[in-house]
Scaffold this motif. Structure first.
Motif, mmCIF file in Angstrom:
data_model
loop_
_atom_site.group_PDB
_atom_site.id
_atom_site.type_symbol
_atom_site.label_atom_id
_atom_site.label_comp_id
_atom_site.label_asym_id
_atom_site.label_seq_id
_atom_site.Cartn_x
_atom_site.Cartn_y
_atom_site.Cartn_z
ATOM 1 N N SER A 192 0.821 -1.214 0.000
ATOM 2 C CA SER A 192 0.000 0.000 0.000
ATOM 3 C C SER A 192 0.856 1.265 0.000
ATOM 4 N N ILE A 193 1.988 1.255 0.661
ATOM 5 C CA ILE A 193 2.839 2.452 0.650
ATOM 6 C C ILE A 193 3.482 2.636 -0.722
ATOM 7 N N ARG A 194 3.824 1.540 -1.401
ATOM 8 C CA ARG A 194 4.359 1.651 -2.763
ATOM 9 C C ARG A 194 3.311 2.262 -3.694
ATOM 10 N N VAL A 195 2.068 1.837 -3.549
ATOM 11 C CA VAL A 195 0.979 2.384 -4.369
ATOM 12 C C VAL A 195 0.790 3.861 -4.050
ATOM 13 N N PHE A 196 0.768 4.210 -2.776
ATOM 14 C CA PHE A 196 0.588 5.602 -2.361
ATOM 15 C C PHE A 196 1.692 6.487 -2.943
ATOM 16 N N LYS A 197 2.935 6.052 -2.830
ATOM 17 C CA LYS A 197 4.063 6.841 -3.335
ATOM 18 C C LYS A 197 4.023 6.955 -4.858
ATOM 19 N N ALA A 198 3.689 5.869 -5.540
ATOM 20 C CA ALA A 198 3.602 5.912 -7.006
ATOM 21 C C ALA A 198 2.495 6.854 -7.456
ATOM 22 N N ALA A 199 1.364 6.828 -6.772
ATOM 23 C CA ALA A 199 0.224 7.674 -7.148
ATOM 24 C C ALA A 199 0.576 9.159 -7.085
ATOM 25 N N ALA A 200 1.481 9.541 -6.195
ATOM 26 C CA ALA A 200 1.842 10.953 -6.045
ATOM 27 C C ALA A 200 2.475 11.521 -7.311
ATOM 28 N N SER A 201 3.107 10.683 -8.110
ATOM 29 C CA SER A 201 3.784 11.177 -9.317
ATOM 30 C C SER A 201 3.002 10.888 -10.601
ATOM 31 N N ILE A 202 1.810 10.346 -10.475
ATOM 32 C CA ILE A 202 0.987 10.018 -11.643
ATOM 33 C C ILE A 202 -0.106 11.063 -11.797
ATOM 34 N N ARG A 203 -0.276 11.554 -13.015
ATOM 35 C CA ARG A 203 -1.348 12.514 -13.275
ATOM 36 C C ARG A 203 -2.698 11.803 -13.289
ATOM 37 N N PRO A 204 -3.747 12.487 -12.832
ATOM 38 C CA PRO A 204 -5.088 11.895 -12.892
ATOM 39 C C PRO A 204 -5.443 11.508 -14.328
ATOM 40 N N PHE A 205 -6.042 10.359 -14.473
ATOM 41 C CA PHE A 205 -6.458 9.851 -15.789
ATOM 42 C C PHE A 205 -5.301 9.962 -16.790
ATOM 43 N N CYS A 206 -4.159 9.448 -16.396
ATOM 44 C CA CYS A 206 -2.918 9.615 -17.161
ATOM 45 C C CYS A 206 -2.970 9.009 -18.558
ATOM 46 N N LEU A 212 -5.208 9.682 -20.723
ATOM 47 C CA LEU A 212 -5.807 10.671 -21.628
ATOM 48 C C LEU A 212 -4.723 11.585 -22.187
ATOM 49 N N ASP A 213 -4.828 11.908 -23.456
ATOM 50 C CA ASP A 213 -3.871 12.808 -24.099
ATOM 51 C C ASP A 213 -4.344 14.248 -23.984
ATOM 52 N N GLY A 214 -3.455 15.145 -24.294
ATOM 53 C CA GLY A 214 -3.806 16.556 -24.327
ATOM 54 C C GLY A 214 -3.003 17.362 -23.339
ATOM 55 N N PRO A 215 -3.033 18.675 -23.522
ATOM 56 C CA PRO A 215 -2.287 19.539 -22.596
ATOM 57 C C PRO A 215 -2.915 19.506 -21.204
ATOM 58 N N ARG A 216 -2.071 19.592 -20.217
ATOM 59 C CA ARG A 216 -2.528 19.583 -18.826
ATOM 60 C C ARG A 216 -1.856 20.737 -18.098
ATOM 61 N N THR A 217 -2.660 21.699 -17.730
ATOM 62 C CA THR A 217 -2.107 22.871 -17.048
ATOM 63 C C THR A 217 -2.833 23.190 -15.747
ATOM 64 N N ALA A 218 -4.067 22.785 -15.613
ATOM 65 C CA ALA A 218 -4.831 23.063 -14.393
ATOM 66 C C ALA A 218 -4.328 22.178 -13.256
ATOM 67 N N PRO A 219 -4.333 22.678 -12.034
ATOM 68 C CA PRO A 219 -3.872 21.865 -10.904
ATOM 69 C C PRO A 219 -4.575 20.513 -10.796
ATOM 70 N N SER A 220 -5.844 20.452 -11.132
ATOM 71 C CA SER A 220 -6.569 19.176 -11.051
ATOM 72 C C SER A 220 -6.115 18.173 -12.105
ATOM 73 N N GLN A 221 -5.342 18.636 -13.086
ATOM 74 C CA GLN A 221 -4.847 17.758 -14.146
ATOM 75 C C GLN A 221 -3.408 17.327 -13.911
ATOM 76 N N LEU A 222 -2.789 17.828 -12.869
ATOM 77 C CA LEU A 222 -1.393 17.522 -12.577
ATOM 78 C C LEU A 222 -1.300 16.552 -11.407
ATOM 79 N N SER A 223 -0.159 15.894 -11.294
ATOM 80 C CA SER A 223 0.063 14.975 -10.179
ATOM 81 C C SER A 223 0.239 15.757 -8.882
ATOM 82 N N ARG A 224 0.093 15.073 -7.762
ATOM 83 C CA ARG A 224 0.328 15.725 -6.473
ATOM 84 C C ARG A 224 1.757 16.248 -6.394
ATOM 85 N N ALA A 225 2.711 15.500 -6.925
ATOM 86 C CA ALA A 225 4.108 15.926 -6.902
ATOM 87 C C ALA A 225 4.312 17.198 -7.736
ATOM 88 N N GLU A 226 3.678 17.273 -8.901
ATOM 89 C CA GLU A 226 3.799 18.482 -9.738
ATOM 90 C C GLU A 226 3.169 19.678 -9.038
#
Length: 100
Positions: free
Chosen positions: A63-77, A79-93
């Motif tokens: 579960s900690i590996r999943v939690f840490k990996a999720a922090a660097s993954i963008r939501p609905f990764c 999907l293509d297209g530009p991502r600039t809004a905070p809701s479209q970026l990963s927690r790390a970004e």
């Protein structure tokens, strides 16, 4: 895993499972899905207020590996297209952009 994918895999996500089902991902309303570490992380990254729990037979640290990996993954990764809004970026970004 066989040709079937874990329940946490989104229908539009083309990736294959990254091992056995080892975690449960819950949303803020306690709806959830069991998944492999790979799809568990991708699902968790796509949820606002999601939580992760290891299944009873999960290997230590799953579960900690999943939690840490999720922090660097963008939501609905998948999907293509530009991502600039905070809701479209990963927690790390978002963390980096906020200067913390």
């Amino acid at each position: 895993m066989s040709d079937r994918r874990c329940p946490a895999a989104h229908l539009d996500d083309p990736t294959v499972c990254g091992g056995p089902v080892v975690v449960t991902v819950l949303d803020r309303f306690n709806a959830g899905a069991d998944g492999c570490e790979h799809h568990g992380a991708r699902l968790l990254a796509s949820l606002d207020g999601g939580r992760i729990y290891p299944l009873p037979d999960a290997p230590p640290g799953a579960s900690i590996r999943v939690f840490k990996a999720a922090a660097s993954i963008r939501p609905f990764c998948w999907l293509d297209g530009p991502r600039t809004a905070p809701s479209q970026l990963s927690r790390a970004e978002n963390h980096t952009q906020s200067g913390r």
